[in-house]
Write a protein that holds these residues in place. Sequence first.
Motif, PDB file in Angstrom:
ATOM      1  N   VAL A  19      20.040  40.613  33.306  1.00  0.00           N
ATOM      2  CA  VAL A  19      21.501  40.406  33.348  1.00  0.00           C
ATOM      3  C   VAL A  19      22.222  41.751  33.324  1.00  0.00           C
ATOM      4  CG1 VAL A  19      23.449  39.539  32.006  1.00  0.00           C
ATOM      5  CG2 VAL A  19      21.469  38.093  32.361  1.00  0.00           C
ATOM      6  N   LEU A  20      21.733  42.647  32.474  1.00  0.00           N
ATOM      7  CA  LEU A  20      22.383  43.955  32.376  1.00  0.00           C
ATOM      8  C   LEU A  20      22.225  44.748  33.664  1.00  0.00           C
ATOM      9  CD1 LEU A  20      21.680  45.126  28.752  1.00  0.00           C
ATOM     10  CD2 LEU A  20      23.859  44.625  29.803  1.00  0.00           C
ATOM     11  N   TRP A  21      21.081  44.582  34.322  1.00  0.00           N
ATOM     12  CA  TRP A  21      20.894  45.275  35.618  1.00  0.00           C
ATOM     13  C   TRP A  21      21.963  44.864  36.613  1.00  0.00           C
ATOM     14  CZ3 TRP A  21      19.023  42.742  40.215  1.00  0.00           C
ATOM     15  CH2 TRP A  21      18.791  43.628  41.283  1.00  0.00           C
ATOM     16  N   MET A  22      22.221  43.501  36.651  1.00  0.00           N
ATOM     17  CA  MET A  22      23.234  43.011  37.581  1.00  0.00           C
ATOM     18  C   MET A  22      24.620  43.492  37.170  1.00  0.00           C
ATOM     19  SD  MET A  22      23.234  39.232  39.125  1.00  0.00           S
ATOM     20  CE  MET A  22      24.080  38.494  37.767  1.00  0.00           C
ATOM     21  N   LEU A  23      24.910  43.435  35.854  1.00  0.00           N
ATOM     22  CA  LEU A  23      26.229  43.856  35.380  1.00  0.00           C
ATOM     23  C   LEU A  23      26.466  45.330  35.664  1.00  0.00           C
ATOM     24  CD1 LEU A  23      26.699  42.025  31.958  1.00  0.00           C
ATOM     25  CD2 LEU A  23      27.768  41.517  34.125  1.00  0.00           C
ATOM     26  N   ASN A  24      25.398  46.134  35.577  1.00  0.00           N
ATOM     27  CA  ASN A  24      25.556  47.552  35.877  1.00  0.00           C
ATOM     28  C   ASN A  24      25.921  47.774  37.333  1.00  0.00           C
ATOM     29  OD1 ASN A  24      25.296  49.561  33.782  1.00  0.00           O
ATOM     30  ND2 ASN A  24      23.330  48.614  33.337  1.00  0.00           N
ATOM     31  N   THR A 105      27.807  56.818  27.420  1.00  0.00           N
ATOM     32  CA  THR A 105      28.555  55.659  27.907  1.00  0.00           C
ATOM     33  C   THR A 105      29.692  55.324  26.949  1.00  0.00           C
ATOM     34  OG1 THR A 105      26.429  54.866  28.682  1.00  0.00           O
ATOM     35  CG2 THR A 105      28.269  53.370  28.894  1.00  0.00           C
ATOM     36  N   PHE A 106      29.444  55.502  25.644  1.00  0.00           N
ATOM     37  CA  PHE A 106      30.495  55.233  24.664  1.00  0.00           C
ATOM     38  C   PHE A 106      31.689  56.154  24.879  1.00  0.00           C
ATOM     39  CE2 PHE A 106      32.419  53.707  20.950  1.00  0.00           C
ATOM     40  CZ  PHE A 106      32.857  54.773  20.187  1.00  0.00           C
ATOM     41  N   PHE A 107      31.404  57.455  25.079  1.00  0.00           N
ATOM     42  CA  PHE A 107      32.509  58.391  25.309  1.00  0.00           C
ATOM     43  C   PHE A 107      33.229  58.097  26.619  1.00  0.00           C
ATOM     44  CE2 PHE A 107      32.677  60.899  21.763  1.00  0.00           C
ATOM     45  CZ  PHE A 107      31.434  61.357  21.368  1.00  0.00           C
ATOM     46  N   PHE A 108      32.432  57.763  27.629  1.00  0.00           N
ATOM     47  CA  PHE A 108      33.020  57.488  28.932  1.00  0.00           C
ATOM     48  C   PHE A 108      33.931  56.265  28.864  1.00  0.00           C
ATOM     49  CE2 PHE A 108      33.369  56.020  33.114  1.00  0.00           C
ATOM     50  CZ  PHE A 108      32.860  54.743  33.166  1.00  0.00           C
ATOM     51  N   THR A 109      33.483  55.235  28.094  1.00  0.00           N
ATOM     52  CA  THR A 109      34.300  54.026  27.960  1.00  0.00           C
ATOM     53  C   THR A 109      35.619  54.345  27.274  1.00  0.00           C
ATOM     54  OG1 THR A 109      32.218  52.859  27.688  1.00  0.00           O
ATOM     55  CG2 THR A 109      34.208  51.616  27.245  1.00  0.00           C
ATOM     56  N   SER A 110      35.584  55.240  26.291  1.00  0.00           N
ATOM     57  CA  SER A 110      36.856  55.600  25.645  1.00  0.00           C
ATOM     58  C   SER A 110      37.742  56.392  26.594  1.00  0.00           C
ATOM     59  CB  SER A 110      36.644  56.379  24.349  1.00  0.00           C
ATOM     60  OG  SER A 110      35.437  57.048  24.356  1.00  0.00           O
ATOM     61  N   CYS A 111      37.128  57.157  27.534  1.00  0.00           N
ATOM     62  CA  CYS A 111      37.938  57.843  28.555  1.00  0.00           C
ATOM     63  C   CYS A 111      38.660  56.835  29.434  1.00  0.00           C
ATOM     64  CB  CYS A 111      37.058  58.721  29.448  1.00  0.00           C
ATOM     65  SG  CYS A 111      36.625  60.280  28.693  1.00  0.00           S
ATOM     66  N   VAL A 112      37.959  55.747  29.778  1.00  0.00           N
ATOM     67  CA  VAL A 112      38.588  54.709  30.603  1.00  0.00           C
ATOM     68  C   VAL A 112      39.784  54.131  29.866  1.00  0.00           C
ATOM     69  CG1 VAL A 112      38.248  52.449  31.659  1.00  0.00           C
ATOM     70  CG2 VAL A 112      36.454  54.141  31.796  1.00  0.00           C
ATOM     71  N   LEU A 113      39.607  53.882  28.546  1.00  0.00           N
ATOM     72  CA  LEU A 113      40.717  53.342  27.757  1.00  0.00           C
ATOM     73  C   LEU A 113      41.891  54.305  27.745  1.00  0.00           C
ATOM     74  CD1 LEU A 113      41.753  51.128  25.863  1.00  0.00           C
ATOM     75  CD2 LEU A 113      40.824  52.438  23.959  1.00  0.00           C
ATOM     76  N   MET A 114      41.563  55.595  27.605  1.00  0.00           N
ATOM     77  CA  MET A 114      42.619  56.604  27.603  1.00  0.00           C
ATOM     78  C   MET A 114      43.369  56.610  28.920  1.00  0.00           C
ATOM     79  SD  MET A 114      41.735  60.175  25.705  1.00  0.00           S
ATOM     80  CE  MET A 114      41.440  60.937  27.245  1.00  0.00           C
ATOM     81  N   LEU A 278      31.657  45.482  27.334  1.00  0.00           N
ATOM     82  CA  LEU A 278      30.664  44.415  27.308  1.00  0.00           C
ATOM     83  C   LEU A 278      29.299  44.946  27.744  1.00  0.00           C
ATOM     84  CD1 LEU A 278      30.390  41.264  27.080  1.00  0.00           C
ATOM     85  CD2 LEU A 278      30.637  41.208  29.525  1.00  0.00           C
ATOM     86  N   VAL A 279      29.306  45.717  28.830  1.00  0.00           N
ATOM     87  CA  VAL A 279      28.045  46.279  29.334  1.00  0.00           C
ATOM     88  C   VAL A 279      27.446  47.225  28.296  1.00  0.00           C
ATOM     89  CG1 VAL A 279      27.036  47.719  31.136  1.00  0.00           C
ATOM     90  CG2 VAL A 279      28.748  46.038  31.729  1.00  0.00           C
ATOM     91  N   LEU A 280      28.304  48.021  27.659  1.00  0.00           N
ATOM     92  CA  LEU A 280      27.831  48.981  26.657  1.00  0.00           C
ATOM     93  C   LEU A 280      27.165  48.261  25.494  1.00  0.00           C
ATOM     94  CD1 LEU A 280      27.791  51.885  25.517  1.00  0.00           C
ATOM     95  CD2 LEU A 280      30.001  51.414  24.504  1.00  0.00           C
ATOM     96  N   THR A 281      27.811  47.168  25.014  1.00  0.00           N
ATOM     97  CA  THR A 281      27.237  46.401  23.903  1.00  0.00           C
ATOM     98  C   THR A 281      25.864  45.857  24.287  1.00  0.00           C
ATOM     99  OG1 THR A 281      29.496  45.693  23.535  1.00  0.00           O
ATOM    100  CG2 THR A 281      27.826  44.672  22.168  1.00  0.00           C
TER     101      THR A 281
END
Lengths: 361, 343
Positions: A19-24, A105-114, A278-281
Motif C-alpha cells: 500500500v505504501l509503495w502505491m501511495l508513494n 521526510t518529516f522535515f520535508f513535510t513541515s516545509c510543505v506545511l510552511m 499519512l504516507v510518513l506515518t
Amino acid sequence: MAVGKLTFTKAEREKLAEVLWMLNWISVVTGAILLSLGVFLKVEIQKWQEVMSEHGIHYVPNTLITTGLAACCINFLGGKICLDCTDTNKFLRWKLVMMPYVICTFFFTSCVLMGALMCYIIRSQLEESLLLGLRNAMRYYKDTDTPGRCYLKKTLDLLQIQFQCCGNSGYRDWFQVQWISNRYLDMTSSLVVDRLRSNVEGRYLMDGVPFSCCSTLSPRPCIQYHISNTSAHFNYDQQSQQLNLWRRGCRQALMDHYTGIMQSIGLTVLLIWLFELLVLTGVRYLQTAMENVIRLGDPDSESDGWILENSLAETARSNFNIIKNLGKCYQVDDDDPNINVPTATTEQEVPSRQVQIPVTS
Amino acid sequence: MALMLVKFDLKKRVKLAQTVWFMYWFAVMAGVLVFSMGLFFKIELRKRSELMDNNESHFLPNLLILMGLIACGINAFGGKVCYDSLDPVKFAKWKPMLKNFLVFCVGFNALLFVTALLCFLMRIPLQFTLAEGLRNGMRFYKDTDTPGRCYMKRTLDQMQMDFRCCGNDNYRDWFEIQWVSNRYLDFSAKEVKDRIGSNVDGQYLMDGVPFSCCNPSSPRPCIQIQMTNNTAHYSYDHYTEELNVWSRGCSEALLSYYGGMLNTIGALVLLVTLLEIGVTIGLQYVDSSLSTLANPDDPESESEGWILEKTVKETFTDIMAKMKAMGKGSKVEEGGEAVATVS
C-alpha cells in the motif's frame, strides 16, 4: 510506553509495504502538482512585476517549486524502499538508510506545511508592495523617454484596461501626479504656466485621467478631462459620473486577483500536506516493524510497530541529552560530580538506542 | 488484374486486422476532434454575432459537427468489424453488409474532402458579412438608449481594445458617422449648430475617435479629438504620428483572426480525410482477404487481398453498365429479359 503501538503479522507487513509503495507513487504525482502550482504562481507574479515595489514576494513560488521537486525525489526513493520492504532480505539493504529517510521526510513535510501557510500570510506584504509599486508607476507614467521606465505607461494602461480599475485607491490619485510629460506641454501658453505655478513643486496637475481609466459600460463617450467640473460637460448628471470611469482602485483589483489564486493554491497544498503526513506515518510504522522483526530474528513472526519508542517527553529528553553530549565531546573532561548524572542515564538508554547511535554520531 | 494485389497468410491477416482496428480507434478520436472543432467555431461565431449583424451563416460549423458525429459512428462500427474479422463465425454476420458499408465510406470520405475545401473558401463570404456588420455596428454606437442596440457601444469598445483595431478600414471611418448621441450635445451652443449645419444629413461629425481606439504603446497621452488639426495640440503632426491610435482596421483584424482559425480547421480536416481513406483501404483489404480463402473451411489457408477486384477502367465500365441497367429497369418494361441479364 510507546506512542501509537500496533502489532503486525507477516501478511500485514507485506500488505502495508504494498500500500505504501502505491501511495508513494501517488505522492510523486502530487509533488509534480506542487511544482506546477509553484511555476504557475511565479509566472502570474512575473506578469505584473513592474507594478510591485520589491521582489521579495518571489520566495513563495520558489518554496513551492523546491518543495515540489523534493517531493518527487523523496517519494520516488520511498516507493523503491517500500517495494523492497515486502521481502525481509531486501530490507537489510535499506536498514541504515531508513531512519535518516524518515527524518528527512518529516522535515520535508513541515516545509510543505510552511509553504501552505505562507500563501495565506503573504497578503499584508503584497498589499504594501502593491501600494508602493503602483504609486511609483503612476509617478513615472510620463517618463516614456527615460531608459528603464519607458514601458511603464504601456504596462499601467494595459493593467487598467484588463483589470477594469483606475489609479491606486481610486481615480482621484491621478489628480495628484503629473502624468503628461513636459515634452508635450506648451510652456509659452499662459494656461500651462498658471497650472505649473499653482503648486509648490511646479508640476502640471489637472483633474483629468488617462484614457485607460474609461469604462466601457458608460452610455456616453468617455469624459477624461475636467472631471470635477460638472458645468464643463452637457447633461453631466450623477449617473454619467458614476459610470464614466472605473470606480475600483488597481491595488484592490490586483489584491483580489492574487488572493484568489493563492487561497486556492494554499488549500491544495494543505491537502497535499495531509496526504504526505499519512504516507510518513505509514513509512514510520513499516520501518519500526521491520527493525523489530530483524531484532527478533524470525522473519515470519509478529512484530510491533510504533511512532515513538518511548513517550513524547522521554524521547524529547533523550534527544536533548544526545545533542548536549555531542557538544560535550569537544570540552575538557572535568571531575565535576554533577556531570556524571546525565552520563549515567545515557548509559542506561544506550541498549535500546543501539540501532540509532551509529547513525547519529 | 486486380489493383494492388497482396498475398496473405494467417499471420499476415491477423496483423492486418489488428493494425486496422488500432487505426479505427485513432479515427474515432479524429471524429471527436472534427466535432469539437465545429462546436468551437460555432461558439466563436456566436460570440461576435452582433458585429456581423446576426447575419452570419452557420452552415460550415453545423456541417463539421454532423461530419464529426458520422465519422465517430462509422469508425466505431468499422473497428468492431475488424475486431470480429479474426473470428470467422462472428465475421460471417457482418460479411453481407460490408460491401455497401465500404461504398458508403468512400462517399463519406469525398464529402469530408469537400468540407475541408469549404473551410478554406468560407473566408470570402465572411469578409463581406464582417464589413457590412461593422459598418452598421458603428452607426449604432451612439444608440445606448435604444432597446436591442444598447450594448453595441460596449461590444465595439471591447472589440477594438481586444483586437487592437480602430474603425472598419482605418480610424477615419469614425469621422464619417455621428458617434456622440444627441442627448449629450448642447444644441444651444454655436459650435454644435455649426457642425450640424455643415452636412446634408444634419449629423454631428467631428475628426475624433472613441477612447477604445487609443494605443497604450504611444509615448504621449492619447489624442482622440481634433486629430487632423495640428495646431490644437503641442508638438503634434498627424501625418507622422503613428502610435497614437490603432492603425489597423477592425474588419481586417477580425478577418485575419477568423481566417487563421478556418485555415487550421481546414488543414486538420484534410489530415482526418487522409486517415479515413487509410482505414477504408485497410478495411477493403481485410474484407477481400477473408473472402478469397483458398480453402474456405481452413482458416489457416492462404488468400489474396486487393483494393479493386478488376483494374480501374474495368471497374468504372462495370459501374456505368450497372447504372444504365438500373436506369432501364425503372422504366416500364415490356419483357423481363433486360432485368434478368443484369442480375
